[in-house]
Design a protein around this motif. Sequence first.
Motif, PDB file in Angstrom:
ATOM      1  N   HIS A   1      -5.371   6.584  -0.275  1.00  0.00           N
ATOM      2  CA  HIS A   1      -5.091   5.484   0.644  1.00  0.00           C
ATOM      3  C   HIS A   1      -6.054   4.323   0.434  1.00  0.00           C
ATOM      4  O   HIS A   1      -5.643   3.158   0.463  1.00  0.00           O
ATOM      5  CB  HIS A   1      -5.125   5.962   2.103  1.00  0.00           C
TER       6      HIS A   1
ATOM      7  N   VAL B   1       0.723   4.451  -2.606  1.00  0.00           N
ATOM      8  CA  VAL B   1       0.465   5.816  -2.119  1.00  0.00           C
ATOM      9  C   VAL B   1       1.633   6.722  -2.497  1.00  0.00           C
ATOM     10  O   VAL B   1       1.439   7.857  -2.938  1.00  0.00           O
ATOM     11  CB  VAL B   1       0.237   5.833  -0.587  1.00  0.00           C
TER      12      VAL B   1
ATOM     13  N   GLU C   1       0.818  -1.207   0.000  1.00  0.00           N
ATOM     14  CA  GLU C   1       0.000   0.000   0.000  1.00  0.00           C
ATOM     15  C   GLU C   1       0.858   1.267   0.000  1.00  0.00           C
ATOM     16  O   GLU C   1       0.596   2.210  -0.756  1.00  0.00           O
ATOM     17  CB  GLU C   1      -0.909  -0.025   1.241  1.00  0.00           C
TER      18      GLU C   1
END
Length: 54
Positions: free
Chosen positions: A42, A13, A9
């Motif tokens: 996000h 981002v 993640e």
Amino acid sequence: MGVLAGRPEAEIVGALEAFRLGSRPATIMNRIVKGFDAQESHAIAAWFAEQGKR
Ligand code: HEM
């Protein structure tokens, strides 16, 4: 470069943020990220990170 599925993640981002800041060269992503606020970036990154974990 390439497949987003299963990427961490934070990495996704980070890429979106770099497109936003213009620190990463882009043809279209610099324009696309203008449509996402931080919370959306996000959420999108978390979703991709969960897909097809490699
Ligand atoms: C939810 C929508 C999207 C997200 C989250 C997203 C995310 C990303 C990310 C993270 C990268 C970097 C890829 C890497 O490091 O391997 C990237 C690159 C790229 N994406 Fe997207 N993308 C989206 C939609 C689109 C759309 C709709 C298009 C084309 C119509 C597109 C075209 C590109 C291109 C051409 C690049 C290379 C950088 C550039 O030239 O702008 N993306 N995208």
